[in-house]
Write an enzyme that holds these catalytic residues in place. Structure first.
Site, PDB file in Angstrom:
ATOM      1  N   CYS A  81       0.824  -1.214   0.000  1.00 38.89           N
ATOM      2  CA  CYS A  81       0.000   0.000   0.000  1.00 38.89           C
ATOM      3  C   CYS A  81       0.856   1.262   0.000  1.00 38.89           C
ATOM      4  O   CYS A  81       0.347   2.355  -0.191  1.00 38.89           O
ATOM      5  CB  CYS A  81      -0.952   0.015   1.195  1.00 38.89           C
ATOM      6  SG  CYS A  81      -0.109   0.080   2.786  1.00 38.89           S
ATOM      7  N   CYS A 151      -3.324  -3.003   8.487  1.00 44.95           N
ATOM      8  CA  CYS A 151      -2.813  -1.675   8.847  1.00 44.95           C
ATOM      9  C   CYS A 151      -2.287  -1.662  10.282  1.00 44.95           C
ATOM     10  O   CYS A 151      -1.350  -0.932  10.601  1.00 44.95           O
ATOM     11  CB  CYS A 151      -3.900  -0.618   8.701  1.00 44.95           C
ATOM     12  SG  CYS A 151      -4.773  -0.703   7.128  1.00 44.95           S
TER      13      CYS A 151
HETATM   14 FE1  FES Z   1      -1.615   0.811   4.179  1.00 41.95          FE
HETATM   15 FE2  FES Z   1      -3.636   1.012   5.881  1.00 41.95          FE
HETATM   16  S1  FES Z   1      -3.748   0.819   3.727  1.00 41.95           S
HETATM   17  S2  FES Z   1      -1.558   0.897   6.313  1.00 41.95           S
END
Ligand code: FES
Length: 196
Positions: A81, A151
């Site tokens: 991410c 996360c």
């Molecule tokens: Fe990367 Fe939440 S989407 S830490």
């Protein structure tokens, strides 16, 4: 035959038949007999109260910032991410965490879990802080949606990295403390990302 279905006893909230069939198993599993409106109301209120606390953590995160000359500092990222977390620790002479701050380039769930994780480790020894897992943080927040569970690992891994940095500087051996990984995607604890 009238197939109108209402979600509430007062017949104010209509719901599409297919949608109702899809959500019914969830409600029955969570709340039992759909007609048990009093139990439903009580559980709904509790869920809303818990959600309010989580939202407060999202919108008013604690311990954001950095510590000058930290005793230990750890940075980890998630290549999938692109989010990054940095944790700063201030340890006292008894090896107890006096202060813990974080900075992140991360999503709201990463901020909320980091805020809670820093609160939970302040006042703890290295060994005790190691026991503060992402599961413990999520429990303190009364849960996260499944797609956001990963996360919560950013804060846990960044705290471990900062503890490792501190232990290396002070030459302390701590059971269970392992060298940090730069990318939490490499850890076996990684959870599925949304859309996978
Ligand atoms: Fe990367 Fe939440 S989407 S830490």
């Amino acid at each position: 035959m009238d197939k109108t279905i209402y979600l509430d006893n007062a017949a104010t909230t209509r719901v599409n038949h297919e949608v109702f069939e899809a959500i019914k198993p969830y409600f029955e599993e969570q709340y039992g007999n759909p007609s048990s409106i009093y139990s439903f109301a009580g559980k709904s209120k509790k869920a809303i109260d818990e959600a309010r606390e989580t939202v407060a953590e999202f919108s008013n995160p604690r311990n954001v910032g950095e510590i000058e000359n930290p005793s230990g500092m750890g940075t980890v990222g998630n290549a999938k991410c692109g989010d990054i977390m940095r944790i700063y620790l201030d340890m006292d002479e008894n090896r107890v965490i006096q202060d813990c701050k974080f900075k992140t380039f991360g999503c709201g769930a990463a901020v909320a879990t980091s805020s809670m994780a820093t609160e939970l480790v302040i006042g703890k020894t290295v060994q005790e802080a190691l026991a503060v897992t992402n599961q413990a943080v999520m429990e303190a927040l009364d849960g996260l949606p499944p797609v956001k569970v990963h996360c919560s690992l950013l804060a846990e891994e960044a705290i471990h990295a900062a503890l490792w940095d501190y232990a290396q500087k002070d030459g302390i051996e701590t059971e269970g403390l392992k060298p940090p990984v730069d990318d939490i995607d490499e850890t076996e604890k990684f959870y599925e990302m949304p859309g996978e």
